[in-house]
Design a protein around this motif. Structure first.
Motif, mmCIF file in Angstrom:
data_model
loop_
_atom_site.group_PDB
_atom_site.id
_atom_site.type_symbol
_atom_site.label_atom_id
_atom_site.label_comp_id
_atom_site.label_asym_id
_atom_site.label_seq_id
_atom_site.Cartn_x
_atom_site.Cartn_y
_atom_site.Cartn_z
ATOM 1 N N GLY A 150 0.825 -1.195 0.000
ATOM 2 C CA GLY A 150 0.000 0.000 0.000
ATOM 3 C C GLY A 150 0.864 1.250 0.000
ATOM 4 O O GLY A 150 2.047 1.228 -0.352
ATOM 5 N N GLU A 151 0.279 2.349 0.449
ATOM 6 C CA GLU A 151 1.004 3.615 0.446
ATOM 7 C C GLU A 151 1.923 3.761 1.651
ATOM 8 O O GLU A 151 2.801 4.623 1.645
ATOM 9 N N ASP A 172 3.489 -4.287 5.167
ATOM 10 C CA ASP A 172 2.440 -3.321 4.841
ATOM 11 C C ASP A 172 1.808 -2.844 6.146
ATOM 12 O O ASP A 172 1.242 -3.639 6.903
ATOM 13 N N THR A 174 -0.770 -1.061 6.598
ATOM 14 C CA THR A 174 -2.233 -1.022 6.580
ATOM 15 C C THR A 174 -2.828 -2.391 6.871
ATOM 16 O O THR A 174 -3.739 -2.526 7.691
ATOM 17 N N THR A 175 -2.310 -3.415 6.212
ATOM 18 C CA THR A 175 -2.831 -4.775 6.395
ATOM 19 C C THR A 175 -2.031 -5.584 7.404
ATOM 20 O O THR A 175 -2.443 -6.682 7.768
ATOM 21 N N HIS A 176 -0.856 -5.061 7.830
ATOM 22 C CA HIS A 176 0.023 -5.756 8.774
ATOM 23 C C HIS A 176 0.469 -7.115 8.226
ATOM 24 O O HIS A 176 0.632 -8.077 8.976
#
Length: 492
Positions: A150-151, A172, A174-176
């Motif tokens: 992700g970003e 990531d 965001t999603t870990h």
């Protein structure tokens, strides 16, 4: 009968043969032409024919084979390097393969679900023979498609083998989920990976220099963030160094009698002399390290000069006072350490009988032999200059249970008390923190500075960082000032 074929629009069934052990389907391609695998030019100019035998999915537990009548064609393209080619059937069987595509797919699914040995046993029950090694090779041939980042991502190092081989892990945020594991921590390796994803906007990292330069080169558009764990971990290291300077405040006061005999609790004269010699060696080494530090040498230079480990050199260089002698009871008498005040009380009341004291200790729940208590009483007689003949037996002394003196805190334990949020401290830890601050009031403002930084990091209060820098400068503590200086360098 054509329904038993995987692609009846591609293959034409010529004849179906069956025996008690297997089914053989003789098939041929329906197409009248084929494309050259090199230039892609279609050709219908047949050169020759040959037969391929491949294993297909079993039918009701009976093994099935396809006998393919395949053709060879001339390539009509004059510039093509391949003159003759065999027709390809990619939907049915791969080039040079001995198993159909659908059988490979089926066995790969079984291999992923059960593994090699169990998967091979299940396939044999279904009528498809495959070895465990074949299933594992099929699993390894499946390409691994990693998740797209992700970003916001995190980058850090990890150990393939602790202390020897390190790699880079990318996560990531965001999603870990783990995005990738790089084989080393080289800057060029990280740069190559980051350049594949120009949409990354935020990269969280430790406070080392390697990853900072790699992110600047590989993702210059990304905003670099020092992650919370490393910030608090680095602060904890500085606080531990502060605790080493204030180690007197970490010590728990003991009674005069307990201090007098703590060093000789079960220790012979030879052991005591060895302990004194070791302490003198430590004091001499401390003086040498401090002298080298005054000359401006670094920790590694001091270690090389004195022939000691760099960790030892850095430890002695950061110590504000000489090391104290470590006084620990011998292993045999450590169980008696908590009951030493009671033994001294019996001694002062005139009781010299080890067996009698042992019975009273056993009634308090201690598990120790009578021989251990008697040996300790012998040590007390020798220290007090009494002869065994003068030992008298008195009536049992009433023992009022009391808590043994708590052990002294290590610098690491003191750092935990100072760095941990107050609402997460246990009642015992709160009491220990109050006692440490009461022994040295200079630690109170330092505790407030440390807690304010932890609160600022946990609540994302970066706007208060400049004010915190001013508080650190006003505190006058060299360790916190060095930590603040490193933060300013990261901020720049």
């Amino acid at each position: 009968m054509t329904t038993i074929l995987s692609h009846p629009d591609v293959l034409e069934l010529v004849v179906l043969q069956h025996t008690a052990t297997e089914i053989v389907a003789v098939v041929r391609p329906r197409a009248t032409s084929s494309q050259c695998p090199m230039c892609g030019m279609p050709s219908s100019h047949i050169h020759s024919r040959y037969t391929r035998t491949v294993l297909d999915l079993p039918w009701h537990g009976v093994p099935m084979r396809l006998r393919l009548h395949v053709r060879r064609f001339f390539c009509d393209m004059p510039t093509c390097p391949r003159t003759i080619f065999a027709e390809r059937l990619p939907d049915v069987v791969a080039p040079y393969a001995r198993r159909t595509t659908r059988l490979d797919t089926w066995s790969t699914i079984v291999g992923f679900a059960l593994g090699g040995e169990a998967g091979a046993r299940l396939l044999r029950e279904f009528g498809a023979t495959s070895s465990p090694a074949t299933l594992l090779r099929q699993i390894q041939r499946v390409p691994i498609v990693g998740p797209s980042p992700g970003e916001a991502i995190g980058v850090d190092e990890f150990a393939f083998r602790r202390g020897q081989h390190f790699g880079t892990i990318l996560v990531d945020l965001t999603t870990h989920r783990v995005l990738d594991l790089l084989p080393n921590v080289e800057e060029d390796t990280v740069v190559t990976w980051l350049r594949q994803f120009p949409h990354i906007k935020v990269v969280s990292r430790d406070r080392g220099r390697n990853f900072g330069g790699a992110i600047q080169r590989g993702a210059p558009q990304a905003y670099q963030v020092a992650d919370r764990w490393h910030l608090l971990h680095n602060l904890g290291e500085r606080v531990e160094a502060i605790m080493r300077d204030y180690k007197v405040a970490l010590k728990t006061p003991r009674s005069t009698l307990l201090e007098q005999h703590a060093a000789t609790l079960g220790r012979t004269k030879t052991q005591d002399n060895k302990g004194r010699a070791e302490h003198e060696r430590q004091l001499h080494l401390y003086a040498q390290v401090q002298e080298a530090k005054a000359r401006g040498l670094s920790g590694h230079a001091i270690a090389k000069l004195l022939g000691i480990h760099p960790v030892t050199a850095c430890k002695y260089a950061t110590m504000a006072t000489p090391p104290d002698r470590l006084l620990l009871p011998s292993g045999t008498f450590r169980r008696l350490a908590a009951y030493v005040p009671y033994i001294y009380q019996c001694w002062n009341d005139g009781c010299r009988n080890g067996a009698q004291i042992h019975e009273e200790l056993c009634s308090q729940g201690i598990t120790v032999s009578v021989r251990t208590v008697s040996r300790y009483m012998t040590i007390l007689r020798a220290e007090c200059g009494e002869s065994r003949k003068r030992a008298t037996v008195s009536s049992p002394v009433a023992y009022i249970p009391h808590a043994p003196p708590p052990p002294s805190l290590t610098p690491r334990q003191g750092a935990i008390l100072f760095s941990k949020p107050p609402d997460r401290l246990t009642s015992r830890q709160k009491m220990q923190l109050e006692q440490v601050c009461a022994r040295d009031p200079a630690l109170v403002p330092l505790h407030d500075v440390v807690q304010s930084f932890g609160q600022m990091v946990r609540t994302l209060g970066g706007s208060h960082l400049d004010a915190w820098f001013l508080r650190v400068e006003a505190s006058g503590n060299a360790h916190l000032q060095a930590f603040a200086k490193s933060l300013k360098k990261d901020e720049a």
